[in-house]
Design an enzyme around this catalytic site. Structure first.
Site, PDB file in Angstrom:
ATOM      1  N   LYS A 112       0.820  -1.214   0.000  1.00 31.57           N
ATOM      2  CA  LYS A 112       0.000   0.000   0.000  1.00 31.57           C
ATOM      3  C   LYS A 112       0.851   1.260   0.000  1.00 31.57           C
ATOM      4  O   LYS A 112       0.400   2.311  -0.446  1.00 31.57           O
ATOM      5  CB  LYS A 112      -0.898   0.033   1.235  1.00 31.57           C
ATOM      6  CG  LYS A 112      -1.729  -1.197   1.458  1.00 31.57           C
ATOM      7  CD  LYS A 112      -2.879  -1.285   0.511  1.00 31.57           C
ATOM      8  CE  LYS A 112      -3.671  -2.564   0.755  1.00 31.57           C
ATOM      9  NZ  LYS A 112      -4.879  -2.643  -0.037  1.00 31.57           N
TER      10      LYS A 112
HETATM   11  C1  LIG Z   1      -0.983  -7.710   2.521  1.00 35.38           C
HETATM   12  C2  LIG Z   1      -2.082  -7.637   1.530  1.00 35.38           C
HETATM   13  N1  LIG Z   1      -2.078  -8.478   0.506  1.00 35.38           N
HETATM   14  C3  LIG Z   1      -3.046  -8.451  -0.427  1.00 35.38           C
HETATM   15  C4  LIG Z   1      -4.102  -7.576  -0.342  1.00 35.38           C
HETATM   16  C5  LIG Z   1      -5.135  -7.577  -1.418  1.00 35.38           C
HETATM   17  O1  LIG Z   1      -4.974  -6.464  -2.258  1.00 35.38           O
HETATM   18  P1  LIG Z   1      -6.228  -5.884  -3.024  1.00 35.38           P
HETATM   19  O2  LIG Z   1      -7.196  -5.446  -2.010  1.00 35.38           O
HETATM   20  O3  LIG Z   1      -5.686  -4.751  -3.818  1.00 35.38           O
HETATM   21  O4  LIG Z   1      -6.759  -6.997  -3.844  1.00 35.38           O
HETATM   22  C6  LIG Z   1      -4.151  -6.684   0.733  1.00 35.38           C
HETATM   23  C7  LIG Z   1      -5.246  -5.703   0.934  1.00 35.38           C
HETATM   24  O5  LIG Z   1      -5.800  -5.143   0.118  1.00 35.38           O
HETATM   25  C8  LIG Z   1      -3.104  -6.690   1.661  1.00 35.38           C
HETATM   26  O6  LIG Z   1      -3.095  -5.798   2.647  1.00 35.38           O
HETATM   27  N1  LIG Z   2      -6.599  -5.074   2.292  1.00 37.78           N
HETATM   28  C1  LIG Z   2      -6.937  -3.720   2.313  1.00 37.78           C
HETATM   29  C2  LIG Z   2      -8.401  -3.479   2.126  1.00 37.78           C
HETATM   30  C3  LIG Z   2      -8.675  -2.123   1.546  1.00 37.78           C
HETATM   31  O1  LIG Z   2      -8.234  -2.103   0.247  1.00 37.78           O
HETATM   32  P1  LIG Z   2      -8.018  -0.822  -0.636  1.00 37.78           P
HETATM   33  O2  LIG Z   2      -6.887  -1.195  -1.527  1.00 37.78           O
HETATM   34  O3  LIG Z   2      -9.278  -0.575  -1.331  1.00 37.78           O
HETATM   35  O4  LIG Z   2      -7.665   0.352   0.207  1.00 37.78           O
HETATM   36  C4  LIG Z   2      -6.406  -3.121   3.607  1.00 37.78           C
HETATM   37  O5  LIG Z   2      -5.346  -3.526   4.026  1.00 37.78           O
HETATM   38  O6  LIG Z   2      -7.011  -2.271   4.187  1.00 37.78           O
END
Ligand SMILES: Cc1ncc(COP(=O)(O)O)c(C=O)c1O
Ligand SMILES: N[C@@H](CCOP(=O)(O)O)C(=O)O
Length: 462
Positions: A112
Site C-alpha cells: 500500500k
Molecule cells: C498484505 C495484503 N495483501 C493483499 C491484499 C489484497 O490487495 P487488493 O485489495 O488490492 O486486492 C491486501 C489488501 O488489500 C493486503 O493488505
Molecule cells: N486489504 C486492504 C483493504 C482495503 O483495500 P483498498 O486497496 O481498497 O484500500 C487493507 O489492508 O485495508
C-alpha cells in the site's frame, strides 16, 4: 485526460478532481476515458531506469495538466525517498521461473505504501495550491489504514479517519494505526468486518450533505490515483525479466481487487502479460465468480491472511465495467442487485473476465504449509498473503513463462501466523522496534452510519 464513472452518470472529471473526489457521485468508481498505450520501444526504454524515472514515464499521460513535469518528478522523488531498498520493488528468484516481487520495503511494510506515499504528496501539492482542507475517511482490513495514516499524519490540510474491524487486524497493523501521536489522525475500531467498514465509507460518500459538509475525500482504491501508482511495478518487474520481448505472468494475492486491476491496466497499456492470476484465501468469492459467474457474498470467515478477508470486492466493479463493454447502466444494475444479495454475470461478460483473469484459492492449512515449505526450499520468509499467492502461482504457472508473485507484505506484520508455520518469529525493522511499547489511541464505535458521521463532524469541529 478525463475520468468517467463506471456507472455512467457522474460528472466527467480531470485527474486532480477525480483524485480529490474519491467515489463518483453516482456511486461508481472513476476510470480514465481512454487508456494510454506504451509501444514496445517505450517499454524497452524503461530498462535501466530508476524506479522513479520509470514511474514518471508510465504515469505521466494520466496526469494531464494537473502538475508540470518538474512538479510531478519532485512528487515522485519525495514519495519513494523513504523506501528501504534502492530498487524500491526488487525481484527475488524462488526457482527457475518463479519470482517474488517484494513490495514491502516502504514505511509501513506493505504494498500500500507505493500508492499511499505518492497520493500523500499529490494531495499535499493540490491542497496547498487550492488552500482547501479535506476529511479523508478510509476503510481498512489492516494495511491501507496504516499506510494512509503514515502518509497523511501531521498534514495541516487533512484530517484522516480510518475504520478498521475491531479484533480482526494483526497487532502490528493495529499499533501502526493507533500509536501515531499526530492529532489529525483518528483510528476507529468498528464492530464488524472490513466489508462493513467499506460499506459505511461508501454510505458517507453517498450522503451528499455529509460529504459536501466535511469535504470528504477517499484514499481506498476507490481512488483512481491508488490504482495508477500500482501499475508501475508491473512494468518495472516485467521489463527486468525481458519484457517487451518476453511475456510474463503475475499472481496477485487479492481482496479488494485493486492490485490485480492495476495489472490489468498495465496489460491494456501494452505490457505483454500472459496470465493475471487472482489468488484468494478461503474468502474466495472472486475465485467462485470467475469460475461459475455468480457473485453472492456469503459472509466473511476470519483467516490468517486477514487483509484479504473481504467478500465485497470494490474494484471488481471496474473489471465488470470493461467486461460489459463500458456499459455504465449495466454495471449500475449489477451493483443494485449486489445490494439485494448478489448477481449473475452474463455469459459474454464472464468470457471477457476469464480472458483477462485466471484464479485460484488457498485454504488455511495450505497457506501455513506454503510458508513452511518456501522457507525450507528457498530461505524466504513469506507473509501469509504472499503465501496465498505463491501456493496458487505454483499450480497455475506454465513452462517457459516467468511467473511473478506479488509479495504484498513483510512477514513481520503477521508474526503469529509466520511463527506458527515455521517456528521463526520475524522481527520488526529496528526503526519500529518500540512499536509494542508506544501508547495506543483508538475509538471503539458501532457499525452505525449516523454515529460515525457525528463523531467525524465533532472531531473536525475541534
Ligand atoms: C498484505 C495484503 N495483501 C493483499 C491484499 C489484497 O490487495 P487488493 O485489495 O488490492 O486486492 C491486501 C489488501 O488489500 C493486503 O493488505
Ligand atoms: N486489504 C486492504 C483493504 C482495503 O483495500 P483498498 O486497496 O481498497 O484500500 C487493507 O489492508 O485495508
Amino acid at each position: 485526460m478525463q475520468y468517467i464513472s463506471t456507472r455512467g452518470t457522474a460528472p466527467v472529471l480531470t485527474f486532480e478532481q477525480a483524485m480529490l473526489t474519491g467515489l463518483a457521485r453516482d456511486g461508481g468508481l472513476y476510470l480514465p476515458e481512454t487508456i494510454p498505450m506504451m509501444s514496445a520501444d517505450d517499454i524497452r526504454a524503461l530498462g535501466g531506469l530508476s524506479y522513479e524515472e520509470a514511474a514518471f514515464r508510465i504515469m505521466r499521460p494520466y496526469i494531464g495538466a494537473t502538475f508540470t513535469d518538474t512538479a510531478f518528478q519532485d512528487i515522485i522523488a519525495r514519495a519513494y525517498a523513504g523506501f528501504g531498498h534502492a530498487a524500491r520493488a526488487p525481484l527475488v528468484q524462488l526457482d527457475s521461473n518463479h519470482h517474488l516481487l517484494e513490495l514491502f520495503h516502504g514505511p509501513t511494510l506493505a504494498f500500500k505504501d507505493f500508492a499511499m506515499q505518492l497520493i500523500g504528496q499529490l494531495f499535499q501539492a493540490a491542497l496547498a495550491r487550492s488552500g482547501d482542507r479535506v476529511t479523508i475517511v478510509g476503510a481498512t482490513s489492516g494495511d491501507t489504514g496504516s499506510a494512509a495514516i503514515e502518509a497523511f499524519r501531521g498534514l495541516d490540510a487533512v484530517d484522516v479517519f480510518i475504520l478498521y474491524p475491531h479484533g480482526r487486524v494483526s497487532e502490528v497493523q493495529r499499533r501502526q494505526m493507533t500509536t501515531p501521536v499526530e492529532s489529525n489522525v483518528h483510528a476507529l475500531a468498528i464492530d464488524g468486518h472490513f466489508d462493513d467498514a467499506q460499506a459505511r465509507v461508501k454510505d458517507m460518500f453517498n450522503d451528499f450533505a455529509f460529504r459536501d459538509g466535511v469535504r470528504l475525500a477517499g484514499v481506498n482504491s476507490i481512488n483512481w490515483a491508488r490504482v495508477l501508482a500500482q501499475v508501475v511495478y508491473y512494468f518495472t518487474s516485467a521489463v527486468s525479466l525481458g519484457a517487451p520481448d518476453r511475456a510474463v505472468s503475475f499472481t496477485v494475492p487479492t481482496g479488494n481487487f485493486g492490485d490485480i486491476f492495476a495489472g490489468y491496466i498495465a496489460k491494456r497499456m501494452g505490457l505483454p502479460i500472459d496470465r493475471l492470476v487472482v489468488a484468494t484465501n478461503h474468502n474466495d468469492i472472486l475465485h467462485r465468480c470467475l469460475s461459475g459467474g455468480e457473485y453472492r457474498p456469503d459472509g466473511v470467515i476470519p483467516s490468517i491472511s486477514p487483509s484479504m478477508d473481504i467478500q465485497v470486492s470494490s474494484n471488481f466493479e471496474r473489471a465488470l465495467f470493461y467486461a460489459y463493454n463500458q456499459d455504465g447502466a449495466a454495471v449500475a444494475q449489477l451493483m443494485d442487485e449486489l445490494k439485494a444479495g448478489g448477481f449473475s454475470v452474463s455469459q459474454g461478460a464472464l468470457q471477457a473476465l476469464r480472458e483477462a483473469f485466471d484464479s485460484g484459492r488457498c485454504g488455511e492449512d495450505e497457506t501455513s504449509a506454503t510458508i513452511g515449505r518456501t522457507l525450507k526450499a528457498t530461505g524466504e520468509l513469506l507473509c501469509p498473503h504472499t503465501a496465498v499467492g505463491v501456493h496458487v502461482a505454483e499450480k497455475m504457472r506454465q513452462r517457459g513463462v516467468p511467473m511473478i508473485t506479488l509479495a504484498t507484505a513483510h512477514p513481520a506484520k503477521f508474526p503469529d501466523a509466520v511463527e506458527a508455520a515455521t517456528g521463526v518469529r520475524p522481527p520488526l525493522p529496528p526503526r519500529m522496534a518500540d512499536l509494542y511499547d508506544r501508547p495506543e489511541r483508538v475509538t471503539r464505535i458501532g457499525n452505525d452510519l449516523a454515529a460515525i458521521e457525528s463523531l467525524i463532524r465533532e472531531r473536525i469541529a475541534n
